[in-house]
Design an enzyme around this catalytic site. Sequence first.
Site, PDB file in Angstrom:
ATOM      1  N   GLY A  26       9.386 -27.981 133.068  1.00 12.32           N
ATOM      2  CA  GLY A  26       9.066 -27.545 131.708  1.00 12.32           C
ATOM      3  C   GLY A  26       9.970 -27.721 130.444  1.00 12.32           C
ATOM      4  CG  LEU A  98       5.722 -35.177 138.462  1.00 17.77           C
ATOM      5  CD1 LEU A  98       6.378 -34.709 139.594  1.00 17.77           C
ATOM      6  CD2 LEU A  98       6.463 -36.482 137.989  1.00 17.77           C
ATOM      7  CG  ASN A 115       4.829 -40.066 130.214  1.00 20.82           C
ATOM      8  OD1 ASN A 115       4.868 -38.975 130.751  1.00 20.82           O
ATOM      9  ND2 ASN A 115       5.450 -41.133 130.887  1.00 20.82           N
ATOM     10  CG  HIS A 117       9.952 -43.014 132.980  1.00 17.12           C
ATOM     11  ND1 HIS A 117       9.160 -42.885 133.970  1.00 17.12           N
ATOM     12  CD2 HIS A 117      10.826 -43.968 133.446  1.00 17.12           C
ATOM     13  CE1 HIS A 117       9.791 -43.390 135.000  1.00 17.12           C
ATOM     14  NE2 HIS A 117      10.826 -44.099 134.538  1.00 17.12           N
ATOM     15  CG  ASP A 158       6.207 -44.638 134.076  1.00 16.85           C
ATOM     16  OD1 ASP A 158       6.715 -44.897 135.322  1.00 16.85           O
ATOM     17  OD2 ASP A 158       5.828 -43.689 133.402  1.00 16.85           O
TER      18      ASP A 158
HETATM   19  C1  GRF Z   1      12.035 -35.291 133.378  1.00 23.01           C
HETATM   20  O1  GRF Z   1      12.873 -36.049 133.786  1.00 23.01           O
HETATM   21  C2  GRF Z   1      10.795 -36.451 132.933  1.00 23.01           C
HETATM   22  O2  GRF Z   1      11.240 -37.445 132.235  1.00 23.01           O
HETATM   23  C3  GRF Z   1      10.244 -36.583 134.163  1.00 23.01           C
HETATM   24  O3  GRF Z   1      10.078 -35.281 134.893  1.00 23.01           O
HETATM   25  C4  GRF Z   1      10.996 -34.933 134.558  1.00 23.01           C
HETATM   26  C5  GRF Z   1      10.245 -33.363 134.153  1.00 23.01           C
HETATM   27  O4  GRF Z   1      11.479 -32.373 133.739  1.00 23.01           O
HETATM   28  N1  GRF Z   1       8.819 -37.212 134.045  1.00 23.01           N
HETATM   29  P1  GRF Z   1      10.806 -31.164 132.931  1.00 23.01           P
HETATM   30  O5  GRF Z   1      10.099 -30.431 133.769  1.00 23.01           O
HETATM   31  O6  GRF Z   1      10.506 -31.392 131.558  1.00 23.01           O
HETATM   32  O7  GRF Z   1      12.320 -30.262 132.763  1.00 23.01           O
END
Ligand code: GRF
Length: 244
Positions: A26, A98, A115, A117, A158
């Site tokens: 997060g 995810l 989103n 990515h 994506d």
């Molecule tokens: C991030 O790199 C995001 O781009 C990807 O999952 C990771 C999540 O990181 N989809 P966090 O949980 O926000 O630290």
Amino acid sequence: MLLKRAKRGRRILSLYRLAVLISGSGSNLQAVIDAVSDGTIPNAKVELIISSREGVYGLERAKKHGIKNMVIDRHDPAKLAKTLEDHKADGIVLAGYLSVVPPDVIRKYNGKIVNIHPALLPMFGGKGFYGIRVHQAVLTAGVNFTGATAHLADREYDTGDVLVRSVVPVLVGDTAEILQKRVLGVEHKTLVRAVKALVENRIDDLVRNPVTLIREEDKEGVREFAQGLMTLCEALTVADNGEL
Ligand code: GRF
């Protein structure tokens, strides 16, 4: 600030209600929480945090900030749709979520789901491209630059309209872990910039003119690379014209 119509036709000003969907630690969620609380994202509220997994640190962040939070299994799309409706979410942020978003939710919130990515889409995106795998693929491909992309979510992984990109270099000696850290370092600003546009109803502007961010320290590298490309194009043009 959203103008909503109340009873007897009177208009009321209400905060833009964000629902944030997560699956992990997060840090992107934290960036949105901080930006809402310091006013970088104005007139908004993180109304709800939904995790697709139990026990992730993102839920601890929610509790720390006193934000409603819950776990909804990714195999329960109806519960997700109903929960978003019950909490009157105006927009959705996918912050390391995810799972694919159910079609009903995509339809209902079309153009209102952002989103993040960890790559420069459309490259290194799609099914299976998540977490450390993305950065391993970037290294294997031998590209000079990578980065982060904030985009609108649609029914596929994506593939929605790009809103904001941040570019970082791939440096000699980089491992996937080093690259992941460098990209995560620009993800937060990239996501906050896109969510701010969502709240301020400026998404269409970004779809028409996506923004590209580059850190000051990376500009020289990008300039050199662009210059290299230009020289290559000139050489190719000369070759095409049979002038060699
Ligand atoms: C991030 O790199 C995001 O781009 C990807 O999952 C990771 C999540 O990181 N989809 P966090 O949980 O926000 O630290």
